[in-house]
Motif scaffolding. Sequence first.
Motif, short mmCIF file in Angstrom:
data_model
loop_
_atom_site.label_atom_id
_atom_site.label_comp_id
_atom_site.label_asym_id
_atom_site.label_seq_id
_atom_site.Cartn_x
_atom_site.Cartn_y
_atom_site.Cartn_z
N GLU A 1 -3.07 5.14 0.58
CA GLU A 1 -3.90 3.92 0.61
C GLU A 1 -3.94 3.36 2.03
O GLU A 1 -4.97 2.91 2.52
CB GLU A 1 -3.32 2.86 -0.33
CG GLU A 1 -3.74 3.04 -1.78
CD GLU A 1 -3.01 2.08 -2.72
OE1 GLU A 1 -3.52 1.89 -3.83
OE2 GLU A 1 -1.94 1.55 -2.35
N HIS B 1 -7.07 2.63 4.35
CA HIS B 1 -7.27 1.30 4.91
C HIS B 1 -7.49 1.38 6.43
O HIS B 1 -8.40 0.77 6.99
CB HIS B 1 -6.06 0.43 4.58
CG HIS B 1 -6.03 -0.87 5.32
ND1 HIS B 1 -6.94 -1.87 5.10
CD2 HIS B 1 -5.21 -1.33 6.31
CE1 HIS B 1 -6.69 -2.89 5.91
NE2 HIS B 1 -5.64 -2.58 6.65
N MET C 1 0.83 -1.22 0.00
CA MET C 1 0.00 0.00 0.00
C MET C 1 0.86 1.27 0.00
O MET C 1 1.88 1.32 0.69
CB MET C 1 -0.89 0.03 1.24
CG MET C 1 -2.18 -0.71 1.08
SD MET C 1 -3.09 -0.63 2.60
CE MET C 1 -4.34 -1.84 2.26
#
Length: 932
Positions: free
Chosen positions: A783, A787, A779
């Motif tokens: 991101e 998350h 990631m």
Amino acid sequence: MKHKPIATQEQREIAINLYRSVWEVRNDGWIHLSDNASRLLDVEARGGDVELARARAAETLDLLEPIESYWAFPGRAGFLRLTGLFQDREYAGFNDLVHRISRALSSQSYRRSFVSLHLDEEAAVEEEERRETEGRVDRGYFEVLVVDEISAQEEETLRERLRSMRREEDKFIYELVVVPSFADALIAVLFNFNLQAVVIRYGFPLKSRYKLDILRQLLEGYEEEGLESLAESERGCLLGTKIAELRPELDLFMVTDVSAEEIAGKLCENFHRVFYREEDDRELHFSILRAIENRYQTPFFTALREYSQQPTGVFHALPISRGKSILQSHWIQDMIQFYGLGVFLAETSATSGGLDSLLEPIGPIKLAQELAARAFGAKRTFWVTNGTSTANKIVVQALIQPGDIVLLDRNCHKSHHYGMVLSGAHVVYLDAYPLNEYSMYGAVPIRSIKQRLLELRRAGKLDRVKLVLLTNCTFDGIVYDVERVMEECLAIKPDMIFLWDEAWFAFAGFHPTYRRRTGMGVAKRLRERFRDPEYRQRYEAFQEEFGEADDEHLLATRLVPDPDRARIRVYVTHSTHKTLTALRQGSMIHVYDQDFKQKVEEAFHEAYMTHTSTSPNYQILASLDVGRRQVELEGYELVQKQVDHAMALRERIATHALLKKYFRFLTTGDLIPKDYRPSGIESYFDSQQRWARMQECWYTDEFVVDPTRLTLYIGPTGIDGDTFKHDYLMQKYGIQINKTSRNTVLFMTNIGTTRSAVAYLIEILVKIALELNERNEDMSPPEMRLHQLKVESLTKRLPALPDFSHFHRFFRCGTDATTPEGDMRKAYFMSYNEAQCRYITMPELQKYVAGGREVVSAMFVIPYPPGFPILVPGQVISKEILAFIEALDTREIHGYRPELGFRVFTDEAVAEAASSTAGGVAAARVAAAEAT
Ligand SMILES: Cc1ncc(COP(=O)(O)O)c(C=O)c1O
């Protein structure tokens, strides 16, 4: 045994909590013994430390000796042969025999063919083997327990005598297991799945000679004080009663050497027959075979099979019958290829003649339903071919008249809510305790049920309260203390009727721990209890202390019903197809109602006619018949194995380092608040404490968790339940599951679950976990932030589950409206009138509700998941409900149209409805004024 045991670390620890179950110990024992025997042979050949290898094997033999005394294969004689070889240091023969037994046990080949326990080269044995194999093919194999203190010689003689009575044409073949005492008999009944019959001799000691923890634990909770003082002559009867409690399906016989006539007079209902010593061995043998045939029979399945073999010409509206419309087709032959012809040969209907009718059964369907009633512990059983959705509506319609009050768990299946509409019940919704962290509900505490009942009593409405309707167990596996709920409700209203929706619990009647918490199991127990003089004394003491108590005291006290007034009126619905062998939609209604004949039978018949198809599917009916046979013969084994598999799954996930990072099965402690768990048991398994005994909490706690339903918490993955189900489990790995919540997915084991299925699921979860590891590593920082937000929303910021608000006063029944019951039917049919309804969007609705306006839902609104109606017709919409709906990220919300919003009643419609209700005019004016 003569050798001196040297306890290895491993075996010294064989204690209650190390193993899931005694069956696991037996399996592992034979695996160890096979290893030990091979090693012994190897060490001997290599000239290694034979004594050490020998000590290991000796330990395992010591462990297995008591365990094997409860099974017919390899049996006492077989085991003796094994230990003989070991003691004579015949390691090659020992190794050969251990492997032969172990293979036969794991493949269960001993059920189908005789397994020789002599050494290979003995020609005579081969002969015996061949003869026996021929005799066994296609015959049902079972074991018969004999409870008697006899010598090994006498045992062998008895075995031979009974064997000599076998005939070519026998459908079944059995072997004997002989145990010497009361305790051993109970252990055998709980341990040995193969038992189908028990022959109790007249007088035997109480205690087992074995002291193995793992066997003793089987008896936990089942042993009673004061047995020692019981005369030998009474032990047989009592043992019969105990066995019937544990495994009621077993056939019981007594053999006595005192006057058989006298004993027969005293015998409890549980025994099939009493015989006088050996003189009746032949009769005993035939009675054992007849009794098992009685359970094996499947009257309707057999009739259907016979019918399918008769040549018939079909001039009936059933072109598929006998496969005709398919066999002649150029285009749909693949249907026969796929299903086989049998299913179409058996396609028929009551009106084509020859077979019984479900609507008015007088032949094989009637008999098969009677057998089902026996199997499930009911007085009457009715088959249903459109699932429990229909079964529930039949029962509600049969019991309820318009205006009767029903206490109903709001979180129950939609069929009940629709049943309320159809019957015109006035509904008091009960709130289950919420589990906000997991976006699911638990079950309804007894205190809230009592609270509602006492309120209704204060309002003078108790005579209208007819039914308490609860789901046992819930979708998520929460199981009620059925006995307590019924007892306490009966103490307030002695003729209360109960409908237990056991859609998920048909299997529970076939295991003693589960059966204690089933509607039918408890109905029978309460009936017996109310006849017991000791119970009467308990009631009198209770009455003396609490007869005049106020509601607060009554709420805080376990209430005791009056045995002279309480009626046992219990209905249970099973989705047989959900947990037992039955085709989809095969369900059953079980009735244990003392007043059925007098008060319900006619109405039940009408309700059954209302909902039952005139063209029921006969394949479904036949599958119900066969499914009943299965559970009566192997239900206990199947349920126990299912529990074992589920427990294995729990253990694996809890101890797997990678899986633990993302997943965890919710425990009893997660799903049931402390107040309802006096046992204090938090979990069936934890890696420190290992195993807690399931029985402990099942005896004491208000709610328990069915271990076969496993809720996997997936919050830390950052994936919601629905996505996990569709995108990961189903699409990638073909794993089907049924239910999800925002941060959980539910795995259900069933009687078809195998060890390899469990292993496959673990393998898949490991793959997913590895994939998630990789995803997280790759990631980018933004991101990752996203998350983390997602994980947080799934683990911390969960919307509170709203309670049922209330029915609008115009749908409340009566003018005082001090009690909460509502007439949902009135609201439901009012919504058919377009002019009285309108749609309102979420923002508009939020504004109205925030401004204190009452807005009334015209529809059921049911989000999936969780699948319960968040709104019902006539219910006032609260801000908590709107907040919950807004926070839901559910794809499906039935009854809500995103483009239009919610369907609600217009203010004028509500006011008008009020004016048509006696005494409602004044209220209508108020409402109209409010609306403007
Ligand atoms: C508690 C409960 N009752 C009844 C039903 C309906 O059963 P069936 O699918 O057999 O119609 C379900 C279905 O999921 C259920 O969960």
